[in-house]
Design an enzyme around this catalytic site. Structure first.
Site, PDB file in Angstrom:
ATOM      1  CE  LYS A  14     -23.307   4.817   3.098  1.00 17.36           C
ATOM      2  NZ  LYS A  14     -23.768   6.168   2.688  1.00 17.36           N
ATOM      3  NE  ARG A  89     -28.217   5.646   7.549  1.00 18.39           N
ATOM      4  CZ  ARG A  89     -28.109   5.049   6.359  1.00 18.39           C
ATOM      5  NH1 ARG A  89     -27.767   3.798   6.273  1.00 18.39           N
ATOM      6  NH2 ARG A  89     -28.342   5.725   5.268  1.00 18.39           N
ATOM      7  NE  ARG A 128     -28.608   7.000  -4.790  1.00 18.63           N
ATOM      8  CZ  ARG A 128     -28.148   6.784  -3.546  1.00 18.63           C
ATOM      9  NH1 ARG A 128     -26.930   6.318  -3.368  1.00 18.63           N
ATOM     10  NH2 ARG A 128     -28.878   7.052  -2.496  1.00 18.63           N
ATOM     11  NE  ARG A 134     -32.351   4.807  -2.243  1.00 20.25           N
ATOM     12  CZ  ARG A 134     -31.313   4.786  -1.429  1.00 20.25           C
ATOM     13  NH1 ARG A 134     -30.214   4.148  -1.761  1.00 20.25           N
ATOM     14  NH2 ARG A 134     -31.366   5.424  -0.270  1.00 20.25           N
ATOM     15  NE  ARG A 146     -31.628   9.400   1.911  1.00 22.76           N
ATOM     16  CZ  ARG A 146     -31.351   9.211   0.616  1.00 22.76           C
ATOM     17  NH1 ARG A 146     -32.061   9.851  -0.311  1.00 22.76           N
ATOM     18  NH2 ARG A 146     -30.397   8.400   0.256  1.00 22.76           N
TER      19      ARG A 146
END
Ligand code: AMP
Length: 190
Positions: A14, A89, A128, A134, A146
């Site tokens: 995204k 969400r 990532r 993160r 998640r």
């Protein structure tokens, strides 16, 4: 206005695709995750609250998130439109977004949903983690949480837009360029 909900599970692409879309269509990119991370960095009260949920892979409560989203939208004068990335969400967020946009005499144009299967998402998030810094990408248990939260609470938001005939699924597998082309052609055919 062209208002796009760019939807998909964590790791679907995204953020990457939003960058392409804002360039092509002159839209404002509004990522709730990015705003929360900026608040964490700035050590604000909101950041402190958001962090306690994000570190566990849970959703920040609706009321907090919706209020934050509203104030972010209001920061922009005469925008060409928005890309909502990571919002809504939950069903409550989707309802609140519709009501809020109506007060601004506008609405969601389309939800574009990037579809990527779970094993590929986990691979992407692992990669990532090496560059994102993160905390929620680095821990496999948090990633699992998640994805579970996405499946249970977020994926059902699709039907909210399906009922309004605003839902388009996009194959999220392939090169970044190929996926961008799919998104462009979906938008251009609206
Ligand atoms: P993201 O950058 O979209 O992957 O979001 C990172 C984290 O921020 C999520 O796992 C949630 O904890 C929080 N977050 C971002 N957007 C929302 C939202 N719309 N509602 C609730 N929590 C959110």
């Amino acid at each position: 206005m062209l208002n796009i909900v760019l939807f998909g599970p964590p790791g679907a692409g995204k953020g990457t695709q939003s960058e392409r879309l804002i360039e092509q269509y002159g839209l404002v990119h509004l990522s709730t995750g990015d705003v929360f991370r900026a608040n964490i960095k700035g050590e604000t009260e909101l950041g402190q609250l958001a962090k306690s949920y994000m570190d566990k892979g849970q959703l920040v409560p609706d009321e907090v998130t919706i209020n934050m989203l509203r104030s972010e939208v209001m920061k922009h004068e005469n925008p060409a439109g928005f890309i909502f990335d990571g919002f809504p969400r939950t069903h409550a967020q989707a309802t609140a977004l519709d009501a809020f946009l109506a007060t601004l005499n506008t609405e969601i144009t389309v939800m574009l949903a990037l579809e990527v299967q779970e094993d590929e998402l986990k691979e992407r998030l692992k990669k990532r983690a090496e560059v994102s810094g993160r905390a929620d990408d680095a821990d496999p248990a948090v990633i699992q949480n998640r994805i579970q939260v996405y499946n249970n609470e977020t994926a059902p938001v699709k039907s909210f837009y399906q009922e309004q005939n605003k839902f388009t699924a996009i194959d999220g597998i392939g090169t970044i360029d190929a996926i961008t082309e799919r998104l462009f052609s979906a938008i251009d055919s609206i």
